[in-house]
Enzyme design. Sequence first.
Site, PDB file in Angstrom:
ATOM      1  N   CYS A  84      24.986   3.949  36.979  1.00 42.67           N
ATOM      2  CA  CYS A  84      25.773   5.019  37.595  1.00 42.67           C
ATOM      3  C   CYS A  84      24.835   5.917  38.394  1.00 42.67           C
ATOM      4  CB  CYS A  84      26.492   5.824  36.514  1.00 42.67           C
ATOM      5  SG  CYS A  84      27.584   7.094  37.164  1.00 42.67           S
ATOM      6  N   GLY A 313      27.842  18.823  41.932  1.00 51.86           N
ATOM      7  CA  GLY A 313      28.480  19.733  41.004  1.00 51.86           C
ATOM      8  C   GLY A 313      29.828  19.182  40.586  1.00 51.86           C
ATOM      9  N   HIS A 336      21.123  15.321  36.699  1.00 51.14           N
ATOM     10  CA  HIS A 336      21.948  14.447  37.543  1.00 51.14           C
ATOM     11  C   HIS A 336      23.156  15.166  38.108  1.00 51.14           C
ATOM     12  CE1 HIS A 336      24.810  14.377  34.293  1.00 51.14           C
ATOM     13  NE2 HIS A 336      25.461  13.307  34.696  1.00 51.14           N
TER      14      HIS A 336
END
Length: 407
Positions: A84, A313, A336
């Site tokens: 991911c 965000g 991340h």
Amino acid sequence: MTSPERAQLPITLADTAAPVRMWLPPEEADSAAVAQLRNIASLPWVHGVRAMPDCHLGIGATVGSVIAMRGAVSPAAVGVDIGCGVAAVRTDLVEEDLEDLGTLRSAIEAAIPVGFAAHEEALSSRELTRLGARGGLEEFWEGFSALPESVQKREKKARTQLGTMGGGNHFAELCVDDRDGRVWITLHSGSRNIGKEVAEVHIARAKGLEHNAQLSDRNLAVFLADSPGMDAYVRDVQWAQEYASRSREIMIGLFQDAVSQHWGARGREVRFDMPVNCHHNYLSLEQIDGEDMVITRKGAISTRGGDLALIPGSMGVGSYIVRGLANPDSFYSASHGAGRKMSRNAAKKTFTVSDLAKQTEGIETRKDAGVLDEIPSAYKDLHAVMKYQSDLVEPVAHLQTVLCVKG
């Protein structure tokens, strides 16, 4: 939220078997996540643990943790969405060029399958080349035959899901740089169902090994170095990471296509530059403190080499383009994203669709119950997260979301 003095961070947790350092003020750290970090540090193979400012409780290993191990690896320290990560590219459009974003969102949703959807057929080599994807795809698929037998039965699904986004916190966004008004494309996605299945097979295998029988949390089960189990896991996870990276590359091409056609109909040619593509759930073999170790980043990016990266965000809040500062104290890592401050179920119980509409006002995006768990208030303050890790990354641009596609 007030930024801490730089001297306060990172903090070192007291009385841990291996050193645990956190880029988060103690009063903001979730007690369950801290307990989990301590438990990880108790494993005999762990050299050290680093917790990013977006860290929160995970399954086995904390989300937002970086773990250095000698002679072992825990699949839970990578997680089930292997590979991911995020991608981005800058356009030569500026904010004043933006128009008819509802039509553009529909075009993006038509081009990039979201949620459980997939392409009707695997994209052809000719189409992938046109989209700017890397070559060598057939050689890559040859590695599929080495995956666990139960996973190999899913090849058709894996091929049609390549270049698809999935759901949850994954997204495709159009953003504006708040300094110069330049428009960016950003994307968040992983290895889809195939990565999840690879992870689950190996997690189950590790849990069944005798040396893991006495662990206080069997979710932290490990494979030991020079064993068939570890060799197979590392090989399979590297394949899944490549799948995820290629998938993002394809979706960026599809997104660029939609943007080019949208403005091409208005007589405007769009150019793209500054590509970014990086994992934040993955493993790598690196030198830490002069030793060769297995590094797992579960919700963390690498800052080695000073490459560009994207730290997003929450839905509608935007992202930061950053350059890594290669700080060895953090095991060359940074956060991340903003990180969740409440679970998906808690968000659904706390907020309403009306709250979602207010918090995403002015942004072209879904505003329905299906994405309520992704409401901005369910996440930490991205700007505070960035301040806490000022010694880990240098902000290059802050991007404000104007369009968001969710699964």
